[in-house]
Design a protein around this motif. Structure first.
Motif, mmCIF file in Angstrom:
data_model
loop_
_atom_site.group_PDB
_atom_site.id
_atom_site.type_symbol
_atom_site.label_atom_id
_atom_site.label_comp_id
_atom_site.label_asym_id
_atom_site.label_seq_id
_atom_site.Cartn_x
_atom_site.Cartn_y
_atom_site.Cartn_z
ATOM 1 N N GLY A 1 -1.556 -6.956 -0.121
ATOM 2 C CA GLY A 1 -2.564 -7.064 0.923
ATOM 3 C C GLY A 1 -3.541 -5.899 0.834
ATOM 4 N N PRO A 2 -4.609 -5.981 1.583
ATOM 5 C CA PRO A 2 -5.569 -4.881 1.554
ATOM 6 C C PRO A 2 -4.948 -3.645 2.188
ATOM 7 N N PRO A 3 -5.424 -2.477 1.825
ATOM 8 C CA PRO A 3 -4.916 -1.269 2.474
ATOM 9 C C PRO A 3 -5.345 -1.263 3.943
ATOM 10 N N ALA B 1 -9.606 -4.371 5.274
ATOM 11 C CA ALA B 1 -10.073 -5.728 5.022
ATOM 12 C C ALA B 1 -11.583 -5.806 4.833
ATOM 13 N N CYS B 2 -12.303 -4.732 5.123
ATOM 14 C CA CYS B 2 -13.760 -4.719 5.005
ATOM 15 C C CYS B 2 -14.154 -4.759 3.536
ATOM 16 N N ARG B 3 -15.068 -5.645 3.195
ATOM 17 C CA ARG B 3 -15.506 -5.775 1.802
ATOM 18 C C ARG B 3 -16.960 -5.330 1.628
ATOM 19 N N ILE B 4 -17.472 -4.529 2.557
ATOM 20 C CA ILE B 4 -18.851 -4.054 2.463
ATOM 21 C C ILE B 4 -19.014 -3.076 1.305
ATOM 22 N N THR B 5 -18.029 -2.238 1.116
ATOM 23 C CA THR B 5 -18.157 -1.174 0.123
ATOM 24 C C THR B 5 -17.547 -1.559 -1.209
ATOM 25 N N GLY B 6 -18.124 -1.051 -2.283
ATOM 26 C CA GLY B 6 -17.571 -1.275 -3.609
ATOM 27 C C GLY B 6 -17.054 0.000 -4.227
ATOM 28 N N ARG B 7 -17.300 1.114 -3.564
ATOM 29 C CA ARG B 7 -16.795 2.376 -4.110
ATOM 30 C C ARG B 7 -15.925 3.052 -3.051
ATOM 31 N N GLY B 8 -14.993 3.790 -3.501
ATOM 32 C CA GLY B 8 -14.078 4.474 -2.603
ATOM 33 C C GLY B 8 -12.655 4.281 -3.065
ATOM 34 N N ARG B 9 -11.739 4.528 -2.147
ATOM 35 C CA ARG B 9 -10.330 4.344 -2.492
ATOM 36 C C ARG B 9 -9.526 4.054 -1.244
ATOM 37 N N PRO B 10 -8.371 3.406 -1.408
ATOM 38 C CA PRO B 10 -7.513 3.154 -0.257
ATOM 39 C C PRO B 10 -7.085 4.483 0.365
#
Length: 101
Positions: free
Chosen positions: A51-53, A74-83
């Motif tokens: 599941g998503p973090p 669950a937010c899919r706005i960002t493409g960069r970062g980390r859990p």
């Protein structure tokens, strides 16, 4: 040319028999590889997807790459970062230093 591990016979009929045996053996190996791959794919399909973090920390661009935003996992706005853990998300939100970076 160096001598092979097992010397081959000089007779053509014997060489052809060895060749045929190798072809059959290779076919069996290829068949087994296919069966093992299919079993691994089936096993992978049956595993539950992670599941998503719970939290996701988005980092800015540039050399410092400071934490920029906190998202729910669950937010899919960002493409960069980390859990992130709850604690590290709170550190970013409250402005305390991030011990991981």
């Amino acid at each position: 040319m160096p001598e092979p591990l097992l010397p081959l016979p000089p007779a053509l009929d014997q060489l052809l028999v060895i060749r045929r045996w190798l072809e059959l053996t290779l076919a069996r190996v290829d068949e087994k590889i296919g069966a093992v791959r299919a079993a691994e794919e089936e096993r992978a399909r049956r595993l539950p997807l992670p599941g998503p973090p719970d939290w996701w920390i988005e980092y800015g661009i540039g050399a410092t790459r400071q934490p920029d935003r906190v998202h729910t996992g669950a937010c899919r706005i960002t493409g960069r970062g980390r859990p992130a853990t709850r604690e590290s998300a709170l550190e970013v939100l409250l402005g305390t230093p991030d011990p991981q970076g």
